[in-house]
Design a protein around this motif. Structure first.
Motif, PDB file in Angstrom:
ATOM      1  N   SER A  97      -1.919  -4.801  10.581  1.00 53.69           N
ATOM      2  CA  SER A  97      -0.506  -5.138  10.779  1.00 53.69           C
ATOM      3  C   SER A  97      -0.175  -5.393  12.248  1.00 53.69           C
ATOM      4  CB  SER A  97       0.376  -4.014  10.238  1.00 53.69           C
ATOM      5  OG  SER A  97       0.221  -2.831  11.010  1.00 53.69           O
ATOM      6  N   GLN A 104      -2.678 -10.228   7.484  1.00 53.44           N
ATOM      7  CA  GLN A 104      -1.544  -9.431   7.019  1.00 53.44           C
ATOM      8  C   GLN A 104      -0.641 -10.246   6.083  1.00 53.44           C
ATOM      9  OE1 GLN A 104      -0.949  -6.012   7.685  1.00 53.44           O
ATOM     10  NE2 GLN A 104       0.369  -6.460   5.934  1.00 53.44           N
ATOM     11  N   ASP A 108       0.156  -9.337   2.276  1.00 51.70           N
ATOM     12  CA  ASP A 108       1.532  -9.190   1.810  1.00 51.70           C
ATOM     13  C   ASP A 108       1.785 -10.049   0.573  1.00 51.70           C
ATOM     14  OD1 ASP A 108       2.073  -7.419   3.835  1.00 51.70           O
ATOM     15  OD2 ASP A 108       2.997  -8.907   5.161  1.00 51.70           O
TER      16      ASP A 108
END
Length: 236
Positions: A97, A104, A108
């Motif tokens: 992150s 990331q 997500d």
């Protein structure tokens, strides 16, 4: 003149490393504590063993560092290895992150896709069951009417796939995945080093809670082999 350890631990970046190491020490200690609290509730399984080995536990350096060899039942091993894996995964997630924006974003999107599934049987499990197959091994000649993994696959098929990536994006993503893997290996080595300090209490718990049950089970097996028929059964 400072030695290598002093140099590595001095300054802002050195303080960060010390903080990370202390955090890992705390997390590993807490994971071992939780496993030790669970261990007295463990009982040997009586069902048929699985044909396929557990990919998480087979040859695991975490289990080697903890002193849990192949003579320790898999359920006992799995409860600890899963808890330690969670620590490594959490550290990698934090690193990703902060440093790997493309990876990331991909994670997500995958998380959002997973949350949209109507059936998620592999989530929210206790550490002792996390990562294990959802269904027992099939018995020849006795097919299942349905399987949990099959129902999960049907639910997954109803969720739209993620948008395709360009070749450039794939190359950049592979590079970030490699960096995440390198970081995971580094954290894994540190965790294994920390686990070495917990080997004595881990072995003491195995001696207290696991070995007596294994001995009792072997004694019962020996008695049943020596006397395959019930001497009190009038039909014998």
């Amino acid at each position: 003149m400072k030695d290598a350890a002093g140099s590595r631990r001095s300054g802002p970046r050195g303080n960060t490393l010390v903080s990370v190491e202390r955090s890992l020490e705390t997390q590993v200690s807490q994971a071992v504590d939780a496993w030790l609290l669970w261990l007295p509730r463990w009982e040997p399984s009586t069902h048929r063993g699985r044909v396929a080995p557990c990919r998480r536990c087979l040859g695991s350096p975490v289990l080697s560092a903890a002193g849990l060899g192949s003579d320790v039942p898999h359920a006992v091993q799995h409860g600890l290895s899963t808890r330690i894996k969670t620590i490594v995964d959490r550290s990698v997630a934090e690193y990703t992150s902060l440093n790997l924006p493309m990876l990331q974003t991909e994670l997500d999107q995958q998380s959002a896709r997973n949350r949209s599934r109507s059936y998620r049987p592999g989530e929210g499990l206790d550490p002792e069951y996390e990562g294990l197959p959802l269904d027992p091994d099939p018995v020849p000649g006795a097919p299942f009417l349905f399987t949990i993994s099959g129902l999960a696959a049907e639910a997954d098929a109803d969720v739209p796939a993620l948008p395709p990536l360009s070749e450039e994006a794939k190359a950049a993503l592979r590079q970030e995945v490699g960096l995440a893997d390198d970081y995971a290996n580094m954290v894994g080595r540190e965790v294994c080093t920390i686990l070495l300090h917990h080997r004595l209490r881990i072995q003491a718990a195995i001696t207290e809670y696991v070995e007596p049950q294994i001995t009792a089970m072997l004694d019962e097996l020996t008695r049943s082999l020596d006397a395959p028929f019930d001497p009190h059964d009038p039909t014998v």
